[in-house]
Design a protein around this motif. Structure first.
Motif, mmCIF file in Angstrom:
data_model
loop_
_atom_site.group_PDB
_atom_site.id
_atom_site.type_symbol
_atom_site.label_atom_id
_atom_site.label_comp_id
_atom_site.label_asym_id
_atom_site.label_seq_id
_atom_site.Cartn_x
_atom_site.Cartn_y
_atom_site.Cartn_z
ATOM 1 N N SER A 124 1.681 7.094 -7.033
ATOM 2 C CA SER A 124 0.822 8.218 -7.400
ATOM 3 C C SER A 124 1.534 9.541 -7.163
ATOM 4 O O SER A 124 1.500 10.452 -8.007
ATOM 5 C CB SER A 124 -0.481 8.160 -6.589
ATOM 6 O OG SER A 124 -1.324 9.245 -6.920
ATOM 7 N N ALA A 125 2.229 9.657 -6.020
ATOM 8 C CA ALA A 125 2.971 10.877 -5.717
ATOM 9 C C ALA A 125 4.084 11.115 -6.728
ATOM 10 O O ALA A 125 4.346 12.260 -7.135
ATOM 11 C CB ALA A 125 3.554 10.789 -4.307
ATOM 12 N N SER A 149 9.055 3.404 -4.102
ATOM 13 C CA SER A 149 7.775 2.734 -4.352
ATOM 14 C C SER A 149 7.981 1.304 -4.818
ATOM 15 O O SER A 149 7.321 0.368 -4.334
ATOM 16 C CB SER A 149 6.982 3.512 -5.407
ATOM 17 O OG SER A 149 5.843 2.788 -5.829
ATOM 18 N N ASN A 184 -3.591 6.120 -10.408
ATOM 19 C CA ASN A 184 -2.915 5.402 -9.314
ATOM 20 C C ASN A 184 -3.539 5.714 -7.966
ATOM 21 O O ASN A 184 -3.579 4.845 -7.086
ATOM 22 C CB ASN A 184 -1.421 5.727 -9.306
ATOM 23 C CG ASN A 184 -0.619 4.801 -10.186
ATOM 24 O OD1 ASN A 184 -0.212 3.718 -9.779
ATOM 25 N ND2 ASN A 184 -0.411 5.217 -11.426
ATOM 26 N N LEU A 185 -4.014 6.944 -7.782
ATOM 27 C CA LEU A 185 -4.695 7.279 -6.529
ATOM 28 C C LEU A 185 -5.996 6.497 -6.405
ATOM 29 O O LEU A 185 -6.301 5.934 -5.343
ATOM 30 C CB LEU A 185 -4.969 8.781 -6.468
ATOM 31 C CG LEU A 185 -5.605 9.283 -5.174
ATOM 32 C CD1 LEU A 185 -4.698 8.997 -3.979
ATOM 33 C CD2 LEU A 185 -5.905 10.788 -5.272
ATOM 34 N N GLY A 200 0.811 -1.212 0.000
ATOM 35 C CA GLY A 200 0.000 0.000 0.000
ATOM 36 C C GLY A 200 0.843 1.260 0.000
ATOM 37 O O GLY A 200 0.535 2.232 -0.714
ATOM 38 N N PHE A 228 -5.219 3.011 -5.583
ATOM 39 C CA PHE A 228 -4.865 2.825 -4.172
ATOM 40 C C PHE A 228 -6.115 2.572 -3.324
ATOM 41 O O PHE A 228 -6.122 1.680 -2.470
ATOM 42 C CB PHE A 228 -4.115 4.053 -3.649
ATOM 43 C CG PHE A 228 -3.905 4.039 -2.161
ATOM 44 C CD1 PHE A 228 -2.967 3.211 -1.583
ATOM 45 C CD2 PHE A 228 -4.671 4.853 -1.338
ATOM 46 C CE1 PHE A 228 -2.778 3.190 -0.209
ATOM 47 C CE2 PHE A 228 -4.493 4.843 0.034
ATOM 48 C CZ PHE A 228 -3.550 4.005 0.601
ATOM 49 N N PHE A 229 -7.166 3.364 -3.558
ATOM 50 C CA PHE A 229 -8.410 3.150 -2.814
ATOM 51 C C PHE A 229 -9.029 1.798 -3.164
ATOM 52 O O PHE A 229 -9.610 1.124 -2.308
ATOM 53 C CB PHE A 229 -9.394 4.286 -3.093
ATOM 54 C CG PHE A 229 -8.952 5.608 -2.522
ATOM 55 C CD1 PHE A 229 -8.776 5.759 -1.160
ATOM 56 C CD2 PHE A 229 -8.699 6.686 -3.347
ATOM 57 C CE1 PHE A 229 -8.367 6.974 -0.618
ATOM 58 C CE2 PHE A 229 -8.288 7.901 -2.828
ATOM 59 C CZ PHE A 229 -8.118 8.043 -1.455
ATOM 60 N N ILE A 234 0.806 4.253 -3.032
ATOM 61 C CA ILE A 234 0.561 5.682 -2.840
ATOM 62 C C ILE A 234 1.771 6.508 -3.259
ATOM 63 O O ILE A 234 1.644 7.620 -3.785
ATOM 64 C CB ILE A 234 0.153 5.987 -1.378
ATOM 65 C CG1 ILE A 234 -0.525 7.354 -1.283
ATOM 66 C CG2 ILE A 234 1.335 5.913 -0.449
ATOM 67 C CD1 ILE A 234 -1.861 7.427 -1.974
ATOM 68 N N THR A 288 6.792 -2.102 -3.000
ATOM 69 C CA THR A 288 5.773 -2.894 -3.683
ATOM 70 C C THR A 288 6.286 -4.267 -4.091
ATOM 71 O O THR A 288 5.668 -5.290 -3.767
ATOM 72 C CB THR A 288 5.244 -2.145 -4.925
ATOM 73 O OG1 THR A 288 4.786 -0.852 -4.540
ATOM 74 C CG2 THR A 288 4.089 -2.910 -5.558
#
Length: 534
Positions: free
Chosen positions: A398-399, A438, A518-519, A391, A522-523, A395, A442
């Motif tokens: 996405s950043a 990341s 990507n955000l 996780g 993530f959800f 995130i 991951t």
């Protein structure tokens, strides 16, 4: 009886129950089969294995175009197909490992297949008559030799990548999560170390000394890796294969469909698994038990595998971001100021060393600093759970794309304004930093999670899901580029991603799209994690 003897005896019972044997087929003992030594050997072999893979994967497009005289577009497609095939074939390698051979035998067999392909390419690069003349494409026989060597390598890579990390983890105590996490952290570190050697030393040899020496060097490195791996045979513990898990899963699914309208007995429907978890997910699989010859353990094996797939699917989008490091990020670097203060100009091929360097730094920092602080201040002796690590990686992906969009706005503004100076290529370091960390979270988390949570009979196949996620991320990147260009060309005057001039593109909008996707992903991942843990 001392506590050490009791612990050793308990370990022997676990080993015997899980089906581990030594190379002679006898029960293993911790005193003879030292797990950490075997796992360390696997990590050393991974340095050489990934050096061979990355050195060819990162530079073969040059060989196809300059020496085999294929067009640039076809050369790029050949490389993409090779990489995608290599990762996807890890499923086949995992299937062979879980079904027919031990993981040790699978690594040796597929390693020899990869070595055969490398030798073929080395011979072709050495003799001029085996390559096309200047200005001509390869003859059918020359192309056959090239493709035979290339896809022998792809088959070998698939089998090795599926079985090697699983074999290393087999050597360790599975009940010690901290030890397992440490192994996968350092396995990832060794993977990156091999990649760093590839894009620096081996690529330089290929371009400056000659491809026959480059291929020959990687063939020697792979031979050395297989020799080191084979030398550890007396120390390893081996998981005996128990037949085809894929066949059992298909059998359970087919019979569940056949008995779709039937109602299983209440005691079957409401029973608990051997781990005490309720069978609340994929309850329709219980209907397969109405068929004679299907055991409850086969249903649970199928259920466990299906539960992993939503987590696997949620990691593909992150790997789509990684694909940008080999495509648009490199193009950005070529359009920026690559001169350092001492006058040295960073070569384009070396830009890929930046994320690898970030990953090499992040692994020991995480293992030796972050985890120490976690244990000190949070009073937790165990490592961070792999699902949480994945996780964090998602995130950060996405950043990284959000930061990449900001950097591209700054780069493009300076490039199209003649009064401004080109910005330094070091500005790309921010997106490389975030994507490198990341990927560390991951990929290492995925390897640990899929291995630890997989049914015992499917650990190689499930470990291969990590590599399949990478392949699908690359394919998804190509699809998104096509969709973004088509949509932007349809609704606007210019496409977001121009083929010739990066300054005429709106790459920052594509990066923004990836950040948003990507955000959202993530959800989506958080939802499936809660579902998995419920």
């Amino acid at each position: 009886m001392s506590s050490d003897q009791s612990r050793e005896q308990a370990q022997e019972m676990d080993v015997e129950r899980d089906g581990y044997v030594d190379w002679k087929g006898k029960n293993v003992t911790p005193s003879k089969h030292r797990g950490k030594v075997g796992a360390t050997i696997v990590c050393v072999v991974e340095v050489l294995e990934n050096m061979v893979f990355i050195s060819n994967a990162s530079n073969l497009v040059t060989y196809f175009h300059a020496f085999m005289h294929y067009s640039l577009v076809r050369s790029a497609n050949m490389l993409t197909n090779y990489m995608g095939t290599s990762f996807l074939l890890s499923l086949f390698g995992g299937f062979v490992s879980d079904t027919f051979l031990t993981r040790f035998s699978t690594v040796v067999l597929f390693g020899l297949i990869e070595l055969t392909g490398l030798v073929m390419l080395t011979i072709q690069a050495h003799y001029d008559r085996l390559r096309p003349a200047e200005g001509a494409e390869p003859s059918p026989s020359q192309a056959t030799m090239l493709y035979f060597g290339l896809y022998a390598m792809a088959i070998g890579v698939g089998g090795v990548k599926a079985s090697l990390p699983a074999h290393g983890a087999d050597q360790l105590d599975h009940s010690n999560q901290r030890l397992m996490s440490t192994f996968f952290n350092w396995f990832f570190f060794c993977l990156c170390s091999g990649g760093m050697l590839a894009v620096t030393i081996v690529v330089w040899v290929q371009e400056n000394v000659g491809w026959k020496w480059g291929f020959g060097m990687t063939a020697i490195a792979l031979s050395l890796g297989l020799t080191i791996f084979g030398a550890g045979l007396p120390l390893y513990r081996h998981k005996t294969p128990v037949g085809s898990p894929i066949t059992r899963i298909i059998k359970v699914l087919v019979n569940s469909v056949k008995n779709w309208k039937a109602s299983p007995p209440p005691q079957v429907l409401n029973a608990n698994t051997s781990e005490g978890k309720p069978k609340s997910r994929f309850r329709f699989l219980n209907k397969a038990l109405l068929r004679h010859g299907i055991r409850e353990s086969e249903v649970e094996e199928t259920r466990s595998f299906l539960c992993l797939l939503p987590i696997f699917a949620s990691t593909i989008m992150m790997n789509c971001c990684l694909a940008q490091l080999m495509t648009f990020s490199v193009q950005q670097g070529l359009a920026m100021d690559r001169t350092l203060s001492n006058g040295f100009k960073i070569p384009p091929a070396s830009l890929t060393s930046i994320p690898l360097l970030v990953m090499l730094i992040s692994v020991p920092f995480y293992d030796r600093v972050v985890l120490v602080l976690v244990r000190k201040f949070l009073r937790k002796e165990t490592a961070v759970q792999p699902l949480y690590r994945i996780g964090i990686g998602l995130i950060l992906a996405s950043a990284s794309m959000a930061v990449a969009a900001v950097v591209e706005v700054k780069r493009r503004s300076a490039a199209i304004d003649e009064s401004k100076k080109l910005i330094s290529v070091l500005w790309l370091g921010w997106q490389y930093l975030l994507l490198g960390v990341s990927d560390m979270f991951t990929l290492a988390g995925m390897l640990e999670f899929f291995y630890s949570e997989a049914p015992h009979s499917m650990r190689s196949v499930c470990t291969a899901l990590s590599w399949c996620s990478t392949a699908m991320g690359y394919f998804l990147s190509s699809l998104l580029v096509t969709i973004a260009n088509s949509a932007s060309g349809w609704f606007g005057k210019h496409r977001w991603l121009a083929e010739e001039n990066l300054n005429e593109s709106r790459l920052e909008l594509f990066y923004t799209l990836l950040a948003v996707l990507n955000l959202l992903n993530f959800f989506n991942y958080v939802y499936w994690v809660k579902w998995y843990k419920s």
